[in-house]
Write a protein that holds these residues in place. Structure first.
Motif, PDB file in Angstrom:
ATOM      1  N   PHE A  78       0.894  -1.284  -0.037  1.00  0.00           N
ATOM      2  CA  PHE A  78      -0.016  -0.103  -0.158  1.00  0.00           C
ATOM      3  C   PHE A  78       0.937   1.118  -0.022  1.00  0.00           C
ATOM      4  CE2 PHE A  78       0.665  -1.169   4.328  1.00  0.00           C
ATOM      5  CZ  PHE A  78       1.026  -0.159   5.173  1.00  0.00           C
ATOM      6  N   PRO A  79       0.506   2.404  -0.497  1.00  0.00           N
ATOM      7  CA  PRO A  79       1.187   3.621  -0.447  1.00  0.00           C
ATOM      8  C   PRO A  79       1.536   3.860   0.716  1.00  0.00           C
ATOM      9  CG  PRO A  79      -0.823   4.016  -1.792  1.00  0.00           C
ATOM     10  CD  PRO A  79      -0.934   2.587  -1.014  1.00  0.00           C
ATOM     11  N   GLY A  80       3.052   4.503   1.035  1.00  0.00           N
ATOM     12  CA  GLY A  80       3.790   4.812   2.058  1.00  0.00           C
ATOM     13  C   GLY A  80       4.045   3.492   2.956  1.00  0.00           C
ATOM     14  N   LYS A  81       4.161   2.469   2.478  1.00  0.00           N
ATOM     15  CA  LYS A  81       4.257   1.217   3.317  1.00  0.00           C
ATOM     16  C   LYS A  81       5.652   1.318   4.138  1.00  0.00           C
ATOM     17  CE  LYS A  81       4.620  -3.825   3.344  1.00  0.00           C
ATOM     18  NZ  LYS A  81       4.931  -4.984   2.493  1.00  0.00           N
ATOM     19  N   ARG A  82       6.747   1.679   3.546  1.00  0.00           N
ATOM     20  CA  ARG A  82       8.013   1.849   4.278  1.00  0.00           C
ATOM     21  C   ARG A  82       8.184   2.924   5.162  1.00  0.00           C
ATOM     22  NH1 ARG A  82      12.386   1.345  -1.092  1.00  0.00           N
ATOM     23  NH2 ARG A  82      11.720  -1.170  -1.903  1.00  0.00           N
ATOM     24  N   ILE A  83       7.519   3.821   5.013  1.00  0.00           N
ATOM     25  CA  ILE A  83       7.321   4.918   5.835  1.00  0.00           C
ATOM     26  C   ILE A  83       6.753   4.300   7.225  1.00  0.00           C
ATOM     27  CG2 ILE A  83       6.622   7.115   6.635  1.00  0.00           C
ATOM     28  CD1 ILE A  83       6.912   7.956   3.474  1.00  0.00           C
ATOM     29  N   PHE A  84       5.361   3.781   6.947  1.00  0.00           N
ATOM     30  CA  PHE A  84       4.674   3.347   8.291  1.00  0.00           C
ATOM     31  C   PHE A  84       5.471   2.379   8.818  1.00  0.00           C
ATOM     32  CE2 PHE A  84       1.167   5.433   5.737  1.00  0.00           C
ATOM     33  CZ  PHE A  84       0.655   6.164   6.777  1.00  0.00           C
ATOM     34  N   TYR A  85       6.160   1.533   8.101  1.00  0.00           N
ATOM     35  CA  TYR A  85       6.932   0.387   8.773  1.00  0.00           C
ATOM     36  C   TYR A  85       8.010   0.739   9.578  1.00  0.00           C
ATOM     37  CZ  TYR A  85       9.447  -3.991   8.754  1.00  0.00           C
ATOM     38  OH  TYR A  85      10.176  -4.946   9.089  1.00  0.00           O
ATOM     39  N   SER A  86       8.642   1.910   8.993  1.00  0.00           N
ATOM     40  CA  SER A  86       9.909   2.442   9.942  1.00  0.00           C
ATOM     41  C   SER A  86       9.158   3.169  11.192  1.00  0.00           C
ATOM     42  CB  SER A  86      10.554   3.556   9.158  1.00  0.00           C
ATOM     43  OG  SER A  86      11.036   2.869   8.105  1.00  0.00           O
ATOM     44  N   ILE A  87       8.224   3.691  11.200  1.00  0.00           N
ATOM     45  CA  ILE A  87       7.393   4.335  12.500  1.00  0.00           C
ATOM     46  C   ILE A  87       7.060   3.317  13.276  1.00  0.00           C
ATOM     47  CG2 ILE A  87       5.787   5.785  12.813  1.00  0.00           C
ATOM     48  CD1 ILE A  87       5.730   7.267  10.295  1.00  0.00           C
ATOM     49  N   LEU A  88       6.470   2.247  12.568  1.00  0.00           N
ATOM     50  CA  LEU A  88       6.015   1.157  13.745  1.00  0.00           C
ATOM     51  C   LEU A  88       7.101   0.604  14.344  1.00  0.00           C
ATOM     52  CD1 LEU A  88       3.273  -0.328  14.560  1.00  0.00           C
ATOM     53  CD2 LEU A  88       3.678  -1.895  12.548  1.00  0.00           C
ATOM     54  N   LEU A  89       8.313   0.251  13.903  1.00  0.00           N
ATOM     55  CA  LEU A  89       9.337  -0.173  14.797  1.00  0.00           C
ATOM     56  C   LEU A  89      10.072   0.803  15.472  1.00  0.00           C
ATOM     57  CD1 LEU A  89      10.986  -2.331  11.787  1.00  0.00           C
ATOM     58  CD2 LEU A  89       9.129  -3.096  13.489  1.00  0.00           C
ATOM     59  N   MET A  90       9.941   1.821  15.359  1.00  0.00           N
ATOM     60  CA  MET A  90      10.584   2.896  16.507  1.00  0.00           C
ATOM     61  C   MET A  90      10.372   2.812  17.858  1.00  0.00           C
ATOM     62  SD  MET A  90      10.182   6.715  14.572  1.00  0.00           S
ATOM     63  CE  MET A  90      11.207   7.231  13.181  1.00  0.00           C
ATOM     64  N   PRO A  91       9.135   2.216  18.498  1.00  0.00           N
ATOM     65  CA  PRO A  91       8.983   1.862  19.960  1.00  0.00           C
ATOM     66  C   PRO A  91       9.976   0.726  20.302  1.00  0.00           C
ATOM     67  CG  PRO A  91       6.697   2.308  18.979  1.00  0.00           C
ATOM     68  CD  PRO A  91       7.967   2.245  17.879  1.00  0.00           C
ATOM     69  N   MET A  92      10.276  -0.147  19.332  1.00  0.00           N
ATOM     70  CA  MET A  92      11.149  -1.249  19.910  1.00  0.00           C
ATOM     71  C   MET A  92      12.544  -0.699  20.024  1.00  0.00           C
ATOM     72  SD  MET A  92      11.496  -4.866  18.031  1.00  0.00           S
ATOM     73  CE  MET A  92      12.239  -4.148  16.491  1.00  0.00           C
ATOM     74  N   MET A  93      12.897   0.323  19.278  1.00  0.00           N
ATOM     75  CA  MET A  93      14.322   0.766  19.489  1.00  0.00           C
ATOM     76  C   MET A  93      14.509   1.777  20.643  1.00  0.00           C
ATOM     77  SD  MET A  93      15.093  -0.595  16.636  1.00  0.00           S
ATOM     78  CE  MET A  93      14.265  -1.183  15.046  1.00  0.00           C
ATOM     79  N   VAL A  94      13.565   2.074  21.310  1.00  0.00           N
ATOM     80  CA  VAL A  94      13.654   2.913  22.560  1.00  0.00           C
ATOM     81  C   VAL A  94      14.438   2.084  23.816  1.00  0.00           C
ATOM     82  CG1 VAL A  94      12.590   4.367  24.144  1.00  0.00           C
ATOM     83  CG2 VAL A  94      11.907   4.546  21.678  1.00  0.00           C
ATOM     84  N   VAL A  95      15.297   2.515  24.235  1.00  0.00           N
ATOM     85  CA  VAL A  95      15.958   1.968  25.302  1.00  0.00           C
ATOM     86  C   VAL A  95      14.674   1.845  26.590  1.00  0.00           C
ATOM     87  CG1 VAL A  95      17.442   2.038  27.517  1.00  0.00           C
ATOM     88  CG2 VAL A  95      17.937   2.946  24.870  1.00  0.00           C
ATOM     89  N   PRO A  96      14.305   0.568  27.105  1.00  0.00           N
ATOM     90  CA  PRO A  96      13.207   0.564  28.213  1.00  0.00           C
ATOM     91  C   PRO A  96      13.315   1.592  29.253  1.00  0.00           C
ATOM     92  CG  PRO A  96      14.191  -1.518  27.544  1.00  0.00           C
ATOM     93  CD  PRO A  96      15.179  -0.522  26.934  1.00  0.00           C
ATOM     94  N   ALA A  97      14.713   2.000  29.879  1.00  0.00           N
ATOM     95  CA  ALA A  97      14.548   3.048  30.865  1.00  0.00           C
ATOM     96  C   ALA A  97      14.118   4.285  30.343  1.00  0.00           C
ATOM     97  CB  ALA A  97      15.942   2.917  31.236  1.00  0.00           C
ATOM     98  N   VAL A  98      14.456   4.624  29.025  1.00  0.00           N
ATOM     99  CA  VAL A  98      13.730   5.929  28.363  1.00  0.00           C
ATOM    100  C   VAL A  98      12.394   5.773  28.323  1.00  0.00           C
ATOM    101  CG1 VAL A  98      14.078   7.245  26.481  1.00  0.00           C
ATOM    102  CG2 VAL A  98      16.156   6.301  27.201  1.00  0.00           C
ATOM    103  N   ALA A  99      11.672   4.626  27.788  1.00  0.00           N
ATOM    104  CA  ALA A  99      10.620   4.612  27.640  1.00  0.00           C
ATOM    105  C   ALA A  99       9.594   4.582  28.931  1.00  0.00           C
ATOM    106  CB  ALA A  99      10.016   3.087  26.926  1.00  0.00           C
ATOM    107  N   GLY A 100      10.319   4.056  29.995  1.00  0.00           N
ATOM    108  CA  GLY A 100       9.737   4.195  31.290  1.00  0.00           C
ATOM    109  C   GLY A 100       9.457   5.503  31.839  1.00  0.00           C
TER     110      GLY A 100
END
Length: 318
Positions: free
Chosen positions: A122-144
């Motif tokens: 679908f249009p913009g799939k790569r952009i949405f894919y990158s945005i969706l994976l961002m939370p996983m990249m956050v350090v757990p302490a920073v997320a807390g």
């Protein structure tokens, strides 16, 4: 020349009659890898044996004796009997189970829904894919810390609820024993749903396209294709994803400790937070070793069950 040729031919025939023993290669490989095997065995076995040794004593860093003399403080497995009667330990274990029973299914369902959506172009799939994976990249302490700020009485969460309801909302999320654990679980779901999505998407794109087309030609609708083809093909991937998240949620610490510190009181004290407090505040290291061994046994049982399920899934013809 003929004599030489005959001699060479006889030598070749003798060599062919004497095949190399297969165990020679295995023995050579064992000798070459033996130092590394001994090192790995020491790295894994020594801490475990050390933990077992300390768990049957009353030793602590403040006892005035070295750990090698911990046998002088032998307590006849009293730590394990105390563990069985420790209500705080069982309460922490219960809260950990609640986190697992809520977060893992929620992450699985959300991850599966997103993986199904991203399986198509679908249009913009790569952009949405990158945005969706961002939370996983956050350090757990920073997320807390992020969610600690979000769930403050005057934070964005209450502001959004105020805008929806139309009246000021000042819920003390992290100070309310009934709501603090909910806030922690929301943070965990936000951060680790992308991991579940990534694993399930990898399994989803591996489903044979020809079988999906054949099912479509035979008149199967989307739900029938999903339940009869996609899910059976993804059985191994699903078990792996669930096992990873169950084990990781069992060890949840960083995000939770930054958000609540295990409080208010002990309302969000999971087993990892409880072990941390007993280790750093009470300094009862023998008792902590007994708790850690009990947790290791539980997680090992979960891992073995998952491996058996994976083996069965591979044996069943799909």
């Amino acid at each position: 020349m003929s004599a030489v040729t005959a001699t060479i031919s006889e030598g070749e025939m003798d060599a062919r009659k004497k095949p190399a023993r297969p165990d020679e290669g295995a023995r050579l490989g064992f000798r070459l890898t033996l130092p590394a095997q001994i090192l790995v065995l020491f790295i894994s076995a020594f801490p475990l044996l050390m933990q077992l040794y300390i768990s049957v004593t009353d030793w602590s860093p403040l006892s005035g004796v070295g750990w090698w003399n911990a046998w002088e403080m032998w307590n006849s497995f009293a730590n394990y009997t105390d563990l069985a009667a420790d209500s705080r330990f069982w309460s922490a274990l219960e809260r950990t189970a609640i986190v697992m029973l809520v977060c893992v299914p929620a992450e699985f369902l959300l991850g599966l829904a997103l993986a199904t959506l991203f399986a198509d172009d679908f249009p913009g799939k790569r952009i949405f894919y990158s945005i969706l994976l961002m939370p996983m990249m956050v350090v757990p302490a920073v997320a807390g810390y992020m969610f600690f700020m979000l769930f403050q009485s005057g934070g964005p969460v209450n502001d959004i609820l105020s805008g929806i309801i139309g009246t000021p909302v000042t819920i003390a999320w992290l100070s309310d024993p009934n709501l603090a654990l909910i806030a922690v679980m929301i943070a965990d779901i936000w951060q680790w749903t992308p991991l579940m999505f990534l694993i399930l998407l990898a399994g989803l794109v591996g489903v044979p396209e020809d079988q999906m087309k054949a099912a479509t030609l035979l008149g199967a609708n989307a739900w029938q294709r999903f339940t009869t083809i996609v899910l059976p093909k993804m059985k191994t991937i699903i078990i792996i994803a669930l096992a990873i998240r169950v084990i990781e949620d069992f060890k949840i610490f960083d995000t939770l400790y930054i958000m609540t510190g295990g409080g208010p009181g002990v309302a969000t004290e999971t087993i990892s937070v409880y072990i941390y407090k007993v280790t750093t505040q009470d300094l009862i290291w023998g008792y902590v070793a007994a708790i850690a061994l009990a947790i290791l046994i539980v997680l090992s049982i979960v891992a073995v069950c998952a491996m058996k399920r994976i083996a069965k899934a591979r044996e069943v013809p799909l």
